[in-house]
Design an enzyme around this catalytic site. Structure first.
Site, PDB file in Angstrom:
ATOM      1  CG  MET A  24      -0.615  -3.697   0.307  1.00  0.00           C
ATOM      2  SD  MET A  24      -1.643  -4.923  -0.480  1.00  0.00           S
ATOM      3  CE  MET A  24      -0.585  -6.328  -0.456  1.00  0.00           C
ATOM      4  CD  GLN A  66      -5.867   0.117  -4.025  1.00  0.00           C
ATOM      5  OE1 GLN A  66      -5.088  -0.501  -3.305  1.00  0.00           O
ATOM      6  NE2 GLN A  66      -5.767   1.412  -4.252  1.00  0.00           N
ATOM      7  CB  CYS A  72       1.182   0.805  -4.814  1.00  0.00           C
ATOM      8  SG  CYS A  72       2.361  -0.198  -3.927  1.00  0.00           S
ATOM      9  CE  LYS A 131      -5.112   5.640  -1.687  1.00  0.00           C
ATOM     10  NZ  LYS A 131      -3.713   5.172  -1.695  1.00  0.00           N
ATOM     11  CG  HIS A 139      -0.945   9.657  -1.366  1.00  0.00           C
ATOM     12  ND1 HIS A 139      -0.207   8.542  -1.088  1.00  0.00           N
ATOM     13  CD2 HIS A 139      -0.513  10.602  -0.469  1.00  0.00           C
ATOM     14  CE1 HIS A 139       0.623   8.793  -0.080  1.00  0.00           C
ATOM     15  NE2 HIS A 139       0.458  10.028   0.303  1.00  0.00           N
ATOM     16  N   GLY A 160      -3.823  11.879   2.303  1.00  0.00           N
ATOM     17  CA  GLY A 160      -2.431  12.128   2.660  1.00  0.00           C
ATOM     18  C   GLY A 160      -2.296  13.025   3.866  1.00  0.00           C
ATOM     19  NE  ARG A 170       0.811   7.397   6.619  1.00  0.00           N
ATOM     20  CZ  ARG A 170       1.724   8.149   6.030  1.00  0.00           C
ATOM     21  NH1 ARG A 170       2.998   7.903   6.210  1.00  0.00           N
ATOM     22  NH2 ARG A 170       1.369   9.171   5.260  1.00  0.00           N
TER      23      ARG A 170
HETATM   24  C1  LIG Z   1       0.813  -0.144   5.684  1.00  0.00           C
HETATM   25  C2  LIG Z   1       0.308   0.594   4.481  1.00  0.00           C
HETATM   26  C3  LIG Z   1      -0.116  -0.125   3.375  1.00  0.00           C
HETATM   27  C4  LIG Z   1      -0.613   0.540   2.243  1.00  0.00           C
HETATM   28  N1  LIG Z   1      -1.132  -0.188   1.201  1.00  0.00           N
HETATM   29  C5  LIG Z   1      -1.759   0.456   0.173  1.00  0.00           C
HETATM   30  C6  LIG Z   1      -2.465  -0.260  -0.822  1.00  0.00           C
HETATM   31  O1  LIG Z   1      -2.585  -1.495  -0.793  1.00  0.00           O
HETATM   32  N2  LIG Z   1      -3.045   0.453  -1.824  1.00  0.00           N
HETATM   33  C7  LIG Z   1      -2.970   1.819  -1.888  1.00  0.00           C
HETATM   34  O2  LIG Z   1      -3.525   2.432  -2.801  1.00  0.00           O
HETATM   35  N3  LIG Z   1      -2.323   2.519  -0.944  1.00  0.00           N
HETATM   36  C8  LIG Z   1      -1.749   1.868   0.079  1.00  0.00           C
HETATM   37  N4  LIG Z   1      -1.167   2.598   1.081  1.00  0.00           N
HETATM   38  C9  LIG Z   1      -1.212   4.063   1.034  1.00  0.00           C
HETATM   39  C10 LIG Z   1      -2.475   4.587   1.729  1.00  0.00           C
HETATM   40  O3  LIG Z   1      -3.632   4.119   1.094  1.00  0.00           O
HETATM   41  C11 LIG Z   1      -2.494   6.133   1.747  1.00  0.00           C
HETATM   42  O4  LIG Z   1      -2.553   6.588   0.411  1.00  0.00           O
HETATM   43  C12 LIG Z   1      -1.252   6.727   2.408  1.00  0.00           C
HETATM   44  O5  LIG Z   1      -0.941   6.059   3.620  1.00  0.00           O
HETATM   45  C13 LIG Z   1      -1.449   8.218   2.673  1.00  0.00           C
HETATM   46  O6  LIG Z   1      -2.548   8.440   3.528  1.00  0.00           O
HETATM   47  P1  LIG Z   1      -2.337   8.730   5.105  1.00  0.00           P
HETATM   48  O7  LIG Z   1      -1.332   9.833   5.227  1.00  0.00           O
HETATM   49  O8  LIG Z   1      -3.688   9.101   5.607  1.00  0.00           O
HETATM   50  O9  LIG Z   1      -1.814   7.467   5.711  1.00  0.00           O
HETATM   51  C14 LIG Z   1      -0.659   1.956   2.216  1.00  0.00           C
HETATM   52  C15 LIG Z   1      -0.213   2.663   3.341  1.00  0.00           C
HETATM   53  C16 LIG Z   1       0.250   2.002   4.468  1.00  0.00           C
HETATM   54  C17 LIG Z   1       0.677   2.794   5.682  1.00  0.00           C
END
Ligand SMILES: Cc1cc2nc3c(=O)[nH]c(=O)nc-3n(C[C@H](O)[C@H](O)[C@H](O)COP(=O)(O)O)c2cc1C
Length: 336
Positions: free
Chosen positions: A26, A77, A107, A146, A178, A219, A241
């Site tokens: 987001m 999504q 989420c 997801k 995740h 993750g 991220r």
């Molecule tokens: C700023 C931000 C916004 C996110 N928004 C969503 C979202 O809209 N839908 C979702 O399924 N996950 C969302 N996530 C989670 C990510 O999709 C992901 O599952 C999570 O960051 C873990 O992955 P990573 O460690 O590679 O960042 C968001 C994460 C961040 C940092």
């Protein structure tokens, strides 16, 4: 008499590969961000930010669905839990050209929980199954889910298998995991991405117990070497991220994970390719920082990187000639 040609398929593009994807985020993975990331990798599957069914059905659908064809392969999504609404939104996604529609069951924010959106749905596997079935009945593009490995109060492995099993029985074939639980009370969404420990072992067990399903690991993944290692166990990896904060990690995805022979794009080439897109955005009345806020992560790890970030995050708000400023930032990327 000539043979009648078969009706063209609804979606003529091949099903995209989920071997490597960039997570839905987001406020981050908006259309400008995705356009930029696509310049770095042709093969990465990109996800939109989550869009709720309410926003799509009762808001400005065109704005929420808007994207550039260059962004493909692209997945939308959705957040929601009313099967008929999700089905209607899945159809909108397909008609708009998306390659996949994904349901958010991960989420943890309070705001979405109150509307039965996101991770709280892990406690309602039958409902998620109904949602998936309704979406699949409405579209030909893949419907994926997801999710987390659990939520507080429902975090045993047996309950995770029950969730995945019920959603599989409803027809879902691809699950992005995740690999941590979500704690639905007391933690912010940010804390919920950091505090519950990562359990790749649990995700791996899921792949072992559901070998017929596509299981994508998400993750905490940061490097392509880690991706390669996880791809020994999983069908795909999703980066969130790290892909945002260090987008240049995508530059070798095609070569290292998809066997592409193309040369690796430099930072400077990526910015040069982004320039016409920014110019068009400016010409249509947009502001440069809408796009360039997503490229600040290109500026790290070389002399001048700090200046690059400063030009595009601070000076940009004072500049009367944004493209000249962009070129000044681009000059700092020369040879990188
Ligand atoms: C700023 C931000 C916004 C996110 N928004 C969503 C979202 O809209 N839908 C979702 O399924 N996950 C969302 N996530 C989670 C990510 O999709 C992901 O599952 C999570 O960051 C873990 O992955 P990573 O460690 O590679 O960042 C968001 C994460 C961040 C940092």
């Amino acid at each position: 008499m000539p043979l009648e040609s078969a009706a063209p398929p609804v979606n003529p593009r091949p099903e995209p590969s989920r071997r490597f994807s960039v997570a839905p985020m987001m406020d981050w993975t908006d259309r400008h961000c995705r356009y930029f990331l696509r310049l770095l990798s042709r093969n990465a599957l990109l996800y939109t930010e989550m869009v709720t069914t309410g926003a799509l059905l009762h808001g400005d659908a065109e704005r929420f669905l808007r994207h550039d064809e260059a962004e493909y392969p692209l997945a939308l999504q959705l957040g929601g839990s009313v099967p008929a609404d999700l089905a209607a939104c899945a159809k909108l996604a397909q008609d708009a050209g998306y390659d996949e529609v994904n349901l958010n069951v991960g989420c943890p924010s309070d705001r979405v929980q109150n509307n039965m959106i996101g991770a709280c749905l892990m406690g309602h596997p039958a409902l998620v199954g109904d949602c998936v079935k309704a979406m699949q009945d409405a579209v030909q593009i893949p419907v994926t889910v997801k999710h987390r490995i659990g939520i507080n109060g429902r975090d045993s492995y047996a309950e995770l298998c029950d969730f995945v099993g019920q959603v599989r029985d409803a027809g879902c074939r691809s699950f992005t995991v995740h690999a941590r639980i979500a704690i639905l009370e007391g933690l912010s969404p940010k804390e919920n991405r950091e505090i519950p420990p990562l359990r790749y072992d649990v995700a791996a067990q899921l792949k072992a117990d559901f070998p017929e399903l596509e299981i994508i690991l998400n993750g905490g993944i940061k490097t392509l070497a880690e991706c390669q290692a996880h791809l020994q166990t999983f069908d795909g990896v999703m980066l969130g991220r790290e892909a945002y904060h260090n987008p240049y990690v995508l530059a070798e995805v095609d070569q290292q994970l998809f066997g592409s022979q193309a040369s690796v794009i430099s930072r400077s080439e990526a910015l040069a390719q982004l320039r016409p897109y920014i110019a068009a955005h400016l010409a249509s009345g947009g502001a440069m920082h809408h796009v360039t806020r997503h490229i600040l992560g290109l500026g790290q790890g070389f002399p001048g990187a700090r200046k690059f970030r400063q030009l595009l995050s601070v000076d940009i708000h004072k500049s009367k000639d944004p493209l000249a400023l962009l070129d000044q930032a681009g000059a700092l990327l020369q040879g990188r």
